[in-house]
Structures are given as C-alpha cells and as structure tokens.
Design an enzyme around this catalytic site. Sequence first.
Site, mmCIF file in Angstrom:
data_model
loop_
_atom_site.group_PDB
_atom_site.id
_atom_site.type_symbol
_atom_site.label_atom_id
_atom_site.label_comp_id
_atom_site.label_asym_id
_atom_site.label_seq_id
_atom_site.Cartn_x
_atom_site.Cartn_y
_atom_site.Cartn_z
ATOM 1 N N SER A 164 0.841 -1.196 0.000
ATOM 2 C CA SER A 164 0.000 0.000 0.000
ATOM 3 C C SER A 164 0.879 1.250 0.000
ATOM 4 O O SER A 164 1.712 1.422 -0.890
ATOM 5 C CB SER A 164 -0.952 -0.037 1.194
ATOM 6 O OG SER A 164 -1.902 0.993 1.126
ATOM 7 N N ASP B 38 -8.730 -4.330 -6.617
ATOM 8 C CA ASP B 38 -8.152 -3.454 -5.599
ATOM 9 C C ASP B 38 -8.394 -1.985 -5.942
ATOM 10 O O ASP B 38 -8.018 -1.510 -7.010
ATOM 11 C CB ASP B 38 -6.654 -3.739 -5.498
ATOM 12 C CG ASP B 38 -5.975 -2.949 -4.393
ATOM 13 O OD1 ASP B 38 -6.637 -2.116 -3.754
ATOM 14 O OD2 ASP B 38 -4.773 -3.170 -4.179
#
Length: 656
Positions: free
Chosen positions: A435, A487
Amino acid sequence: SLGSRRVPLPAITLVISRPGRWIGILVLYTVHKGQFNCPGGGLLHSYLLGLLILLASIICALSALVYISMQGTISNPGPRKSLPKILYTRLLLYFPEFIWAIVGAVWVSDNSVQCEKTVINGVIGTVIASWIIIVFTIVGVVIVFDPLGGKKTFCLPDGVSRNLESSQSGQLLYNVKSSATRVWEKRIRLLCCCIVQDDDHRVAFTSIAELFRNYFSDTDLVPSDIAAGLILLHQEQDKMENCPKEPEEVLCHSPSSLVTDDLDVELENAAHYMLFAAAAYGWPYYVYTNPYTALCKLNGDCCRNRPTDSDIMGSDRHNFHFGSILNITGLQYRDFIHISFHNKIYEIPFFVALDHKKEAIVVAVRGTLSFEDILTDLSADCEDLTLEEVLENGFVHKGITQAANYIYRKLINDGILNQAFTIAPEYKLVIVGHSLGGGTASILAVMLRNSFPTLRCYAFSPPGGLLSKSLADYTKHFIVSVIVGKDLVARLSMPNMEDLKRRIVRIVANCNRPKYQILLRGCWYEVFGGDPDDFPTELDGRNQDALTQPLLAEESLMVHRSPSYNALEEESRLNSPPQYPHLYLPGKIIHIVEECSSRRLCSSDIKYTARWSNETVFSSILISPKMITDHMPDVVLKALNSLSQEHGSCLSCQTR
C-alpha cells in the site's frame, strides 16, 4: 441554500432511532407514574411529559421529511418542492429541544428533589441521552455544513467581466477558490484535532483541502447520491462482465504483453517478500491474522531482552511490534540491522533485515496504519523527482515522495546500508512494501537505483497515482507490482477519480427510479446477490452519438457558473501546469484474479490465476464488494502463497 436531496439518509436514521428513545421514555414514565408525589417529583414529571410531547413532534417532522424526500428522482426535485418548509420546521424544533435539555439538567441536579433513586437515575439517563444527541448533531452540522451553499454558483455581470483587469480577475478567482479551500481545511483540522499538529501538518491540511475543493467544486452530489451511483455502477459493471470476452483479457494477452519473463519465479519471490511487507505492520497485523494465539505468544516475547545488535527507533511498548515482526518473518534477533517505529506525517516506520534464505538485505516499509499515514496518502500534489543520473525524470506523488526521502536519508546519511553491506557484502538489496509502503518503496528504489544497480523492489498493492509515464517505464527494469482483483487503491489517481465522478453523475442523473428504491435494492443485491437490476434510464433507446452529449438531468447535478467565471478559470488553467497529471503504477505489473463462480460467498478453497498486465488495465475504478478486501495484506499474501504452491501448473493455461 437548502438542497432537496440532502435529507433522506440522516432523516431515515433519526426516524429509526427516535421512536426507540420515545418508547423508552414512555415506559419510564408509565412505570413510575405513581412515584412522582415526592418533593420535587412534579418537576421530573413535567420534564418527562414535556419531552414525550417534544419527541412526538420531532418524529412527525422527520417522518414527513422522509416521506417527501422519497418522492421524485434524484435529478427531478419537483415533487420535493415543499421539503425546505418542513426542514425549517424541524430546525426550529432544535431550539425547544436544546432548552428542554437545559431545564432537565437543572431540575435533575436540584438538591430539593427527594424521589426514589430509580426514578432519578432514569431521568438522568434521558437527560444524558438528550445532550449526547445534541452534541452529535452540532458536530455533524459543523462538519457537513457548507457555508458556500449547496449550489456553488458564481456569477459575474458580463459588463464587469469585460472591464476587469487581468490582476483583478485573477484576484477574484483566487478569492473564490480560497474560500472553498478554507472550508475544507477547517473540516480536516476538526477531524484531526486529536493529533499533534506542526508545520508539516498545516502544509498537508492545505494541500488536502485543495484536493477536495478541486474534486467537489463542480458537482452538487451528496453522500446518498454517491452511494446510489456506486450501486448502479456496480450492477452495470456486473452486466458487462457477463460478456464472453473482457477487454482486460485482450489487453493482457496481446503481443505487447510482458509474457517473456519468468512469471513463476517472480510469484515465488513475491510470496516470500510479502511476509516482510506484512510484518512491517507489527502487532496489529499479527493479532488480526492470529486472533486466538497472537496475544499469548506476544506476552511470552515481551519478557525477552531487546536485541543489542539492531538499532531500534520509536516507541514499542512491551516489545509487541518487534515480537510480531520476529514471528511473522521467522528471522532471528541478530538478523535485524535497523528498526524504526517512528511515525509522523511524511515519516513512516520501516526496518532493515538480513534475509539469509534469499541472500538479500531487505528494506521493508510499512503501509497506512495511522492518521499521519492517511495525511501522507492524501498529500497527492505532484512534484518533480530530480535525479542527476536518471534521464527519465518526471512527476511523482508528493506525500509518498517525501516519505521516501525520509527513509533515503536514514539509509544513506545514517550509514544503515553501509552497516548492512559490511556484514553481508555479497547480498543484494531488495526493497518491499504494501500500500503506502509499496509506493514509498518504489520511489525509494528509484532514488537508490544508481548506487545499487542490482536492487529489486516488490510493491504490493501500491497506489495507482504514483509515477509519471516516463518514470513508470524506467522502473520496469527493477520493480514488480502485485495487484489482487479489483483493488481500489491500485486504481486510485485523480484522473480516475474524475472519471468515476463523471460516471456517477451520468448514471445517477439519468435513472428514473427514486433514490430509496436504488439504495434498498442495491443493499439486497450486495448482501444476497442475484441478477443485477435493470433500472430504466433516460439513456435507454438513444443512439451512440447521442450518448456523448450530457442530458438536462445530468447537467442539473453539475454546478452552474456564469460564462465569465468559466472564462477566468479556463485562463487560469492555461497559464499554469496541471496540478494532477496522469500518474501510473510502478514497474511491471502482476495481476492476480480470483477464480470463483460466486462473487460473494466463495468456498474456502479459492483458486487464483496470475498474469502480466499493464497500466491501462487499471485506468478505471471498478466497483465491487471486494474493492477494499482485495487490498488487504492478508488477502495478498494468501493469493501469493496459493499461486506459489501450485508450481505454475494453472499459469501455463493462461499463456496458451
């Protein structure tokens, strides 16, 4: 101004909660009705009776608000024209509610009241509940209220605009934008009131406020509109996925796809290094993935002495973070060169360790886990990445680049990497992160590339708006990005968000169903599945050429500005570079897709497929219940472990 679409969801929530409170007070009043003959009991009796009448009036007003709000469609407020009058009536009822709460607090605290303790405690509970509701209402109004008005309409008389000097017109445009920025900045400061704020925070608040101002300045959407739009887009997307051939498959299997590299080897490496990226989260990740045994193991580890050979920075009370890292990675104390738990805006935790299995010095950067990290994520301005030895300089995400600069200074200026290579000179350098950590690791790898030509970087679920095209192409030689499913974060960039906003406005404005029907059916669809609803829209029956033109309903959701204002803003844009240009994912991209016939409730034996992909596949945000869960580190690790254990048997089918 009062928007006719801004009421339904808050009103529905209050209509559901208020009757419960009213019934509770009625029960209290009925049960203790004969017990108010005590000294001061008349005051308590009057308070409860008055509160029952006041709450009944409020419930009637809220019910009327909900009923009228359900009329018409999102873009057709005609049937809701009487809504402002009822809303004003509800607002007026806040004054007696506030006054009655003060009266109740005074009467309950009066020492002359000598009633039974159960009666007094019951009334005290109702007074406390009243004040809690009032406080939350005030906070909600402060956060949500827009002093610029729901319709941000800016009008300049034509005669005036023609006579304005360029400096005057520029000042006028600056004032308009500054007012909107200050509104967002106050909201952000209020939400972040619990964290210590310094100069970096103030700069970040202004940058983030400008981002939100730019994004929301040209629409009149409210949260319930956005929710309805996401539901409609998800169902429309599911209809498209039923087509026999998806555009993504064509892109991934085209001759230009990067199919010559050894995908199996990269997947095995990614599965190995994802452990380090996940371990950087410390005890929150370890407890989340091992809820029954983690605390027992960590309690045993906390009594051990800290390692003397590694340099630990930041707070790690009871040794929980470091103990979790040891348990996740399986490394020994002596394998860690440096560990930093220090965390503030633009400064994120990381650790440096020796990986003897792969003969690598691993720099693992933590992802988003704090308010400071969120501020770093949202500092999405672009800035130049200046590297003298690299010709492919370009734009990068500002907040993430500053985080990478912080780690770079630690690694180089503090001699951390020199110390690591002194211990293991034959090892290679590998940088990993998930991330925010994946984005930071990628930019850090670009900074270190010339000093360490053999370095590799594995970025797991990095943010999509990270590097300009030239830098993204440059990183294909040494960075591998791993994306799972749909995602959201991997598709996040300002151009993609603008595209999503246009799609939401278009599909919401042109749906002929009331909003409450869209939301109720959408919730059922998301929870229980079934076939996507075929909501009739004004787009039905129009030819392809006509679909490129906005409809009147769509234009009604866009903020109307005068031609003079539009001319000023257009001139401002021409005289300045774009604030949010197109940015892309770093490196070569491995896209992992779940093979499952059911979209929601899959069996525990989930199978995955992986393929080389490219940045164009992630140029649009996909709406799905898994758009958040596909980003979670445990899901990424599970997918990679599943693929690495299959030894590429299923992957060979994808390259036929």
